[in-house]
Design a protein around this motif. Structure first.
Motif, PDB file in Angstrom:
ATOM      1  N   ARG A 315       0.836  -1.204   0.000  1.00 59.21           N
ATOM      2  CA  ARG A 315       0.000   0.000   0.000  1.00 59.21           C
ATOM      3  C   ARG A 315       0.870   1.253   0.000  1.00 59.21           C
ATOM      4  O   ARG A 315       0.839   2.059   0.931  1.00 59.21           O
ATOM      5  N   PRO A 316       1.670   1.433  -1.048  1.00 60.55           N
ATOM      6  CA  PRO A 316       2.548   2.612  -1.088  1.00 60.55           C
ATOM      7  C   PRO A 316       1.739   3.902  -1.099  1.00 60.55           C
ATOM      8  O   PRO A 316       0.647   3.963  -1.673  1.00 60.55           O
ATOM      9  N   SER A 317       2.254   4.911  -0.443  1.00 59.59           N
ATOM     10  CA  SER A 317       1.579   6.198  -0.373  1.00 59.59           C
ATOM     11  C   SER A 317       2.603   7.308  -0.484  1.00 59.59           C
ATOM     12  O   SER A 317       3.258   7.651   0.509  1.00 59.59           O
ATOM     13  N   SER A 322       5.907  11.618   1.942  1.00 57.46           N
ATOM     14  CA  SER A 322       6.244  13.040   2.053  1.00 57.46           C
ATOM     15  C   SER A 322       5.996  13.544   3.473  1.00 57.46           C
ATOM     16  O   SER A 322       6.761  14.350   4.002  1.00 57.46           O
ATOM     17  N   MET A 323       4.913  13.075   4.075  1.00 56.27           N
ATOM     18  CA  MET A 323       4.608  13.505   5.443  1.00 56.27           C
ATOM     19  C   MET A 323       5.698  13.105   6.424  1.00 56.27           C
ATOM     20  O   MET A 323       6.146  13.909   7.243  1.00 56.27           O
ATOM     21  N   VAL A 324       6.134  11.844   6.354  1.00 53.66           N
ATOM     22  CA  VAL A 324       7.133  11.403   7.324  1.00 53.66           C
ATOM     23  C   VAL A 324       8.473  12.070   7.061  1.00 53.66           C
ATOM     24  O   VAL A 324       9.214  12.399   7.995  1.00 53.66           O
ATOM     25  N   LYS A 325       8.800  12.307   5.791  1.00 55.29           N
ATOM     26  CA  LYS A 325      10.038  13.013   5.484  1.00 55.29           C
ATOM     27  C   LYS A 325       9.979  14.429   6.040  1.00 55.29           C
ATOM     28  O   LYS A 325      10.944  14.911   6.647  1.00 55.29           O
ATOM     29  N   LEU A 326       8.848  15.107   5.861  1.00 54.06           N
ATOM     30  CA  LEU A 326       8.681  16.468   6.369  1.00 54.06           C
ATOM     31  C   LEU A 326       8.746  16.493   7.891  1.00 54.06           C
ATOM     32  O   LEU A 326       9.509  17.270   8.487  1.00 54.06           O
ATOM     33  N   VAL A 327       7.950  15.664   8.530  1.00 53.94           N
ATOM     34  CA  VAL A 327       7.863  15.672   9.993  1.00 53.94           C
ATOM     35  C   VAL A 327       9.202  15.326  10.631  1.00 53.94           C
ATOM     36  O   VAL A 327       9.657  15.994  11.575  1.00 53.94           O
ATOM     37  N   MET A 375       5.482  19.901   1.488  1.00 56.82           N
ATOM     38  CA  MET A 375       4.222  20.565   1.836  1.00 56.82           C
ATOM     39  C   MET A 375       3.366  20.806   0.601  1.00 56.82           C
ATOM     40  O   MET A 375       2.127  20.751   0.658  1.00 56.82           O
ATOM     41  N   ARG A 376       4.015  21.055  -0.532  1.00 54.71           N
ATOM     42  CA  ARG A 376       3.251  21.214  -1.760  1.00 54.71           C
ATOM     43  C   ARG A 376       2.591  19.894  -2.150  1.00 54.71           C
ATOM     44  O   ARG A 376       1.410  19.873  -2.533  1.00 54.71           O
ATOM     45  N   ILE A 377       3.329  18.785  -2.061  1.00 51.95           N
ATOM     46  CA  ILE A 377       2.768  17.473  -2.391  1.00 51.95           C
ATOM     47  C   ILE A 377       1.586  17.157  -1.482  1.00 51.95           C
ATOM     48  O   ILE A 377       0.516  16.712  -1.933  1.00 51.95           O
ATOM     49  N   ILE A 378       1.757  17.393  -0.199  1.00 54.85           N
ATOM     50  CA  ILE A 378       0.707  17.073   0.774  1.00 54.85           C
ATOM     51  C   ILE A 378      -0.514  17.967   0.560  1.00 54.85           C
ATOM     52  O   ILE A 378      -1.658  17.492   0.533  1.00 54.85           O
ATOM     53  N   SER A 379      -0.290  19.267   0.393  1.00 54.33           N
ATOM     54  CA  SER A 379      -1.422  20.178   0.219  1.00 54.33           C
ATOM     55  C   SER A 379      -2.148  19.935  -1.093  1.00 54.33           C
ATOM     56  O   SER A 379      -3.382  20.029  -1.156  1.00 54.33           O
TER      57      SER A 379
END
Length: 390
Positions: A315-317, A322-327, A375-379
């Protein structure tokens, strides 16, 4: 510091892997990092050979090709342990098992066994002066010449270009299509002798503030020869983006390892450093800093384990990656900075490893996509992409 116990994620097998990696990082890597990083020394070949013997270069390589055939979960566990000692060493293991998304069956059969043995390690020549986050904006060009290609142009931020066994070079093989800017870029595999640059390639070391242990290069290609394509002609952008989930989880694990190093060293220092007649670890201000550092690390690690589990179970996401890399990268800069603060003036010297963790943590917010790109990818995933403005 370790608050994890056997459970759903940390199985007995994973705990054994972690303990093996932790012992290696503590006894083999950390002393070298403390000795070599302050003088910008290179990661020794002997250490690379020991890493190969332990299978670190083949964690993600399927067993049929001589690897361990494990998942991102095990990979992240090992990466965190190595980064706690020296982030550059934690980064080195990627050179034997990442960046292979575009390999065809013949290339996999030919190269993966050597990669798993640590004998065919890569350097990634993608970025350019005007193509950092905008990776489709490449000006380096490749033109046909007989049964191969001649590559001309500049590349930036190519770490390990000299020590690697091959370069993966991204060059434009077709004119820019304004409507599809990422098309027309091809990935070339350029084998070379370890310790040299390929014929037709010259380099200037980048004067970086951290990430020592190996050299990062600005490369100049002058009709350099390549005759092997990775992936399809003109679809190199897909190759470059193919390992992003892995790369971003890798960076999160590196960031967590750096933060843990700062935390553990700060706990030790707080117990030893005496001011006003008592250890500074008895002061509530220091104790609360350490408590907050530990909580931030645990939260980032829990998210990383969640994302690793998703990828390993099919289940790749990209958004969660991106979230875990950012956080994790944002956390690492905060936590290592607090660690330096706890060390006071001593932290601003090269006598203590905490300044290394701080310098290297700052890089985790930049490479594998800046925090702003994440943040751009997530938003975009949450809100949809904004309308184009003319």
């Amino acid at each position: 510091m370790d608050t994890h116990h056997p459970g759903v994620f940390l199985t007995e097998d994973r705990l054994a892997i972690r303990e093996m990696a932790r012992e290696f990082a503590t006894t083999e890597v950390l002393p070298l990092a403390n000795e070599l990083d302050p003088v910008h020394g290179e990661i020794p070949m002997a250490l690379r050979e020991k890493m190969a013997e332990l299978g670190f270069f083949g964690i993600l390589v399927p067993e049929e090709y001589g690897g361990l055939g494990l998942g991102l979960s095990e990979y992240a566990i090992v990466v965190e342990e190595l980064a706690r000692a020296w982030m550059s060493v934690a980064s080195l293991i990627a050179r034997g098992q990442q960046f292979t998304a575009g390999f065809g069956p013949e290339q996999r059969a030919r190269y993966l066994p050597a990669m798993a043995r640590g004998e065919f390690l890569s350097a990634f020549a993608l970025s350019e002066a005007e193509a950092g986050s905008d990776v489709a904006n490449l000006s380096c060009r490749a033109v046909p010449d007989g049964d191969g290609w001649r590559i001309t142009g500049q590349k930036m931020w190519c770490t390990f270009a000299d020590g690697s066994d091959y370069l993966q070079v991204f060059a434009r093989t077709a004119p820019v299509d304004p409507a599809h800017r990422s098309r027309g870029v091809t990935c070339f595999l350029m084998p070379k002798e370890r310790g040299t640059l390929p014929e037709g390639v010259t380099g200037t070391p980048v004067r970086k503030i951290g990430y020592h242990g190996w050299t990062t290069w600005e490369l100049s290609f002058a009709d350099a020869w390549a005759d092997e394509v990775v992936g399809e002609l003109g679809k190199g952008f897909r190759v470059a983006m193919g390992d992003l989930d892995t790369a971003r989880i890798h960076t999160a694990a590196r960031a967590i390892g750096l933060a843990r190093g700062a935390l553990e060293d700060s706990i030790t220092y707080a117990g030893q450093r005496v001011q006003f007649g008592r250890p500074i670890g008895e002061n509530q201000g220091i104790r609360f800093k350490i408590a907050d550092m530990a909580a931030q690390i645990e939260a980032s690690r829990a998210l990383m384990y969640q994302v690793c589990t998703a990828v390993d179970t099919g289940r790749p996401s990209p958004v969660e990656a991106s979230m875990v890399k950012l956080v994790a990268s944002e956390m690492a800069e905060r936590v290592t900075s607090e660690g330096l603060q706890i060390h006071g003036g001593a932290g601003y010297t090269t006598d203590f490893p905490v300044e290394r963790y701080w310098r290297d943590a700052r890089l985790t917010k930049i490479f594998e996509g800046t925090s702003e790109i994440q943040m751009r990818i997530i938003s975009d995933a949450l809100l949809g992409r904004p309308d184009a403005r003319t």
